[in-house]
Scaffold this active site. Sequence first.
Site, PDB file in Angstrom:
ATOM      1  N   TRP A 103      62.005 -24.423   8.377  1.00  0.00           N
ATOM      2  CA  TRP A 103      61.257 -23.776   7.281  1.00  0.00           C
ATOM      3  C   TRP A 103      62.172 -23.475   6.101  1.00  0.00           C
ATOM      4  O   TRP A 103      61.775 -23.646   4.948  1.00  0.00           O
ATOM      5  CB  TRP A 103      60.552 -22.513   7.774  1.00  0.00           C
ATOM      6  N   ASP A 171      61.247 -15.229   3.566  1.00  0.00           N
ATOM      7  CA  ASP A 171      60.085 -15.765   4.278  1.00  0.00           C
ATOM      8  C   ASP A 171      60.030 -15.003   5.600  1.00  0.00           C
ATOM      9  O   ASP A 171      60.850 -15.218   6.486  1.00  0.00           O
ATOM     10  CB  ASP A 171      60.278 -17.271   4.511  1.00  0.00           C
ATOM     11  N   LYS A 195      50.663 -15.662  11.815  1.00  0.00           N
ATOM     12  CA  LYS A 195      51.596 -15.478  12.924  1.00  0.00           C
ATOM     13  C   LYS A 195      51.430 -14.065  13.494  1.00  0.00           C
ATOM     14  O   LYS A 195      51.035 -13.909  14.627  1.00  0.00           O
ATOM     15  CB  LYS A 195      53.043 -15.712  12.464  1.00  0.00           C
TER      16      LYS A 195
HETATM   17  C1  LIG Z   1      54.449 -21.096   9.939  1.00  0.00           C
HETATM   18  C2  LIG Z   1      55.580 -20.865   8.994  1.00  0.00           C
HETATM   19  C3  LIG Z   1      55.561 -21.369   7.683  1.00  0.00           C
HETATM   20  C4  LIG Z   1      54.436 -22.236   7.161  1.00  0.00           C
HETATM   21  O1  LIG Z   1      53.324 -21.475   6.923  1.00  0.00           O
HETATM   22  P1  LIG Z   1      51.990 -22.088   6.270  1.00  0.00           P
HETATM   23  O2  LIG Z   1      51.199 -20.843   6.077  1.00  0.00           O
HETATM   24  O3  LIG Z   1      51.425 -23.037   7.263  1.00  0.00           O
HETATM   25  O4  LIG Z   1      52.364 -22.739   4.995  1.00  0.00           O
HETATM   26  C5  LIG Z   1      56.620 -21.073   6.866  1.00  0.00           C
HETATM   27  N1  LIG Z   1      57.652 -20.328   7.285  1.00  0.00           N
HETATM   28  C6  LIG Z   1      57.710 -19.836   8.542  1.00  0.00           C
HETATM   29  C7  LIG Z   1      58.882 -19.007   8.952  1.00  0.00           C
HETATM   30  C8  LIG Z   1      56.673 -20.084   9.426  1.00  0.00           C
HETATM   31  O5  LIG Z   1      56.725 -19.596  10.674  1.00  0.00           O
END
Ligand SMILES: *Cc1c(COP(=O)(O)O)cnc(C)c1O
Length: 359
Positions: A103, A171, A195
């Site tokens: 990511w 993030d 999540k």
């Molecule tokens: C799942 C995830 C993403 C991607 O998220 P989307 O909402 O599908 O764009 C980005 N960063 C992390 C750390 C993730 O776990």
Amino acid sequence: MSKRVFNFNPGPAVLPVPALERARDEFMDFSGSGMSVLESSHRSKEYDAVHHEAMALVKELLGLPADYHVLFLQGGASLQFAMVPMNLLGAGMSADYVITGSWSKLALKEAKILGAPKVAASSEQDSFTYIPTEFTFDPDAAYVHITSNNTIGGTQYHGFPNTGSVPIVADMSSDIMWRQFDVKPFGLIYAGAQKNMGPAGVTLVIIRDDVLQKCRPGLPTMLSYGTHVTKESLHNTCPVFSIYMVRNVLAWVKDQGGLPAMEKHNRRKGDMLYAALDSDPDFFRAPVRKDSRSYMNVVFRLPTEDLEAAFITEAKKLGMVGLKGHRSVGGIRASLYNALPHEAVQSLVDFMQDFRKRS
Ligand SMILES: *Cc1c(COP(=O)(O)O)cnc(C)c1O
């Protein structure tokens, strides 16, 4: 209610039963409006109350100081990979990225389209098995980007780097709301809700006012943080049902005792699972360095891929689903988000011991 499985999915993931039951109970008649929330106007007074309650819960649970704005956007964390540099990386400016997994790499890739970011540290040479502790930060960087929990590799920051006066952009998709932390070094935080906070379809963005003031002007309306701050995330039709579910989930988190209670609950689950792995390290191989282990996504390997496939199939028969590692790395991954009950981990650990004896 029919039997629910123990859901170890990485995202979309398990949601708290009371948050789902509340949605069921309110489904046909939302707030006395005679219609479901799915049918409600995003400008109705019934929806407006939910929208602002969800924002207030984010502020309250995280203990955000008054100079932080809370936004609910669409496009996932993936759109934030681009919106961050679009808004914060003006001409001639640089930004530092810490690369701790797939990511982070995708975030860096988007920043490269828009500017000239630098890599301040990376654990890629060691297959992303730890969070780096040595960084080369540029004091003139616009921001430092980190991925606080690496959903695929199973690593997590247990303490954030000191970036001086440079704001951290994080993030936090897979570990927002699992514990309290000092938010002051953070200029911007983003997290896909699916999540640890709700269903897919909405992304939480938290932006500090001084960072907002420095955002680049002249961007397309929907891609500018300023638009969404001014309009309180109601510039256009917002994902009403997703935000409604985030409200239900956060109200449940508050009911449980807020983030201190979530942290205790999550540490108990994570410690129990890691103890089971460590009790038999020749069979259960945990690739992540101990100081970087994630309490949200626990990854491990078995001696062969055939054993891993058998493990996943048998676990599923026993009502434990979502244990397959990410397709890019294989192995086994158990995601232990807030809503996963302790009994799920107990059941997994019991199964692991039984599987080990038979193998
Ligand atoms: C799942 C995830 C993403 C991607 O998220 P989307 O909402 O599908 O764009 C980005 N960063 C992390 C750390 C993730 O776990």
